[in-house]
Scaffold this active site. Sequence first.
Site, mmCIF file in Angstrom:
data_model
loop_
_atom_site.group_PDB
_atom_site.id
_atom_site.type_symbol
_atom_site.label_atom_id
_atom_site.label_comp_id
_atom_site.label_asym_id
_atom_site.label_seq_id
_atom_site.Cartn_x
_atom_site.Cartn_y
_atom_site.Cartn_z
ATOM 1 N N HIS A 223 0.625 4.656 -1.979
ATOM 2 C CA HIS A 223 -0.037 5.758 -1.261
ATOM 3 C C HIS A 223 0.896 6.681 -0.482
ATOM 4 C CE1 HIS A 223 -4.022 4.881 -2.607
ATOM 5 N NE2 HIS A 223 -3.877 3.612 -2.308
ATOM 6 N N CYS B 259 0.856 -1.194 0.000
ATOM 7 C CA CYS B 259 0.000 0.000 0.000
ATOM 8 C C CYS B 259 0.888 1.238 0.000
ATOM 9 C CB CYS B 259 -0.879 0.046 1.249
ATOM 10 S SG CYS B 259 -1.731 -1.468 1.708
ATOM 11 N N ARG C 203 -13.612 -0.236 -0.983
ATOM 12 C CA ARG C 203 -12.498 0.419 -1.692
ATOM 13 C C ARG C 203 -11.189 -0.360 -1.460
ATOM 14 N NH1 ARG C 203 -10.463 3.381 -5.909
ATOM 15 N NH2 ARG C 203 -8.748 1.917 -5.727
ATOM 16 N N CYS D 254 -8.427 -2.094 -4.109
ATOM 17 C CA CYS D 254 -6.966 -1.924 -4.141
ATOM 18 C C CYS D 254 -6.273 -3.285 -4.068
ATOM 19 C CB CYS D 254 -6.495 -1.006 -3.015
ATOM 20 S SG CYS D 254 -6.732 0.752 -3.415
#
Length: 257
Positions: A177, A173, A214, A218
């Site tokens: 991000h 992640c 969501r 991802c």
Amino acid sequence: MSRALALLALAGGLFSGAPVGAQVASGQVTSGSAFLSPDLARRQADPTRNPGWFWVEQGEELFSRKPAGGAACLSCHADPASTLRGAATRYPQVDRGGALLNLEGRIEQCRVERQTQPAFGHESQELLALTAYLASLSRGLPMNVAVDGPARPFYDAGKAFFERRQGQLNLSCRQCHDGLVGQKLRGDTISHGAGTGYPAYRLEWNGVGSLHRRLRACSLGVRATQFDHGGPEYLALELYLAGRAKGLPVETPAIRR
Ligand code: HEC
Ligand code: HEC
């Protein structure tokens, strides 16, 4: 080029041998709303053009409805606009029984234990509507979850998840991000993944969905395991994301592509 190949090209181009993106200190995290197109930003800000408010209104209506054989939420939570204002900023949180609950989980707990009704279920219209309604009561207030004490092990698990490379694309992640914030990926601009606008109205869903929905998108994007809605993996991740987003205002119902 297929979606997976496009991702691989992105990963290969930017990550081969490169270190994981630098850690972002809390306070530096920005909302995904910062990357909306001007048109979507205007729609998000205008309740008459933001379809998410339809869910909020449904939630408000449900909150005052008395189920057969049970009490209305409103009968125990009078004046929710002041008594429950700010509640959403403190979730996920550890309850007295030691379980980590997000706002959905807290609503379901009251639904079952206090309203004595069957649980609504993840991604049901009712649960999305009530969650969107209660979160909307905290709009503009800064996120403020506890990440110490009993929350610490959950937060640490969420952080470890955020940093672990996963899936066929072998991406964490954090690589997207933190490391790629502001970069384009298939028409989206990668944000910090703050999650402060959820439940959110997503154009791709043609409706409102939860943060966990969501997160599943991802996970699928990197061809990794998709965990259950409300499962321990995404709950811990949600706490970590909320901790990173400390100080950012609640924006539910946000609009996303
Ligand atoms: C019979 C009374 C009763 C009913 C009905 C009830 N609640 Fe609650 N609720 C409580 C009490 C008491 C607490 C706080 C005590 C606790 O921690 O359990 C609470 C806590 C909450 C919280 C956490 C607030 C915070 O500041 O953390 C939320 C959110 C909530 N309820 C939502 C709902 C919703 C939504 C419904 C309807 C589906 C509902 N409640 C129905 C009594 C009730
Ligand atoms: C390949 C890059 C990539 C990876 C890896 C990735 N995401 Fe995302 N994520 C995106 C894109 C693109 C979006 C949509 C644009 C945005 O808001 O960032 C998104 C959206 C999100 C959002 C919604 C943000 C908002 O404001 O709507 C959250 C939260 C999120 N991701 C969390 C995660 C978590 C947690 C992981 C690890 C399980 C993860 N993402 C892995 C690319 C990625």
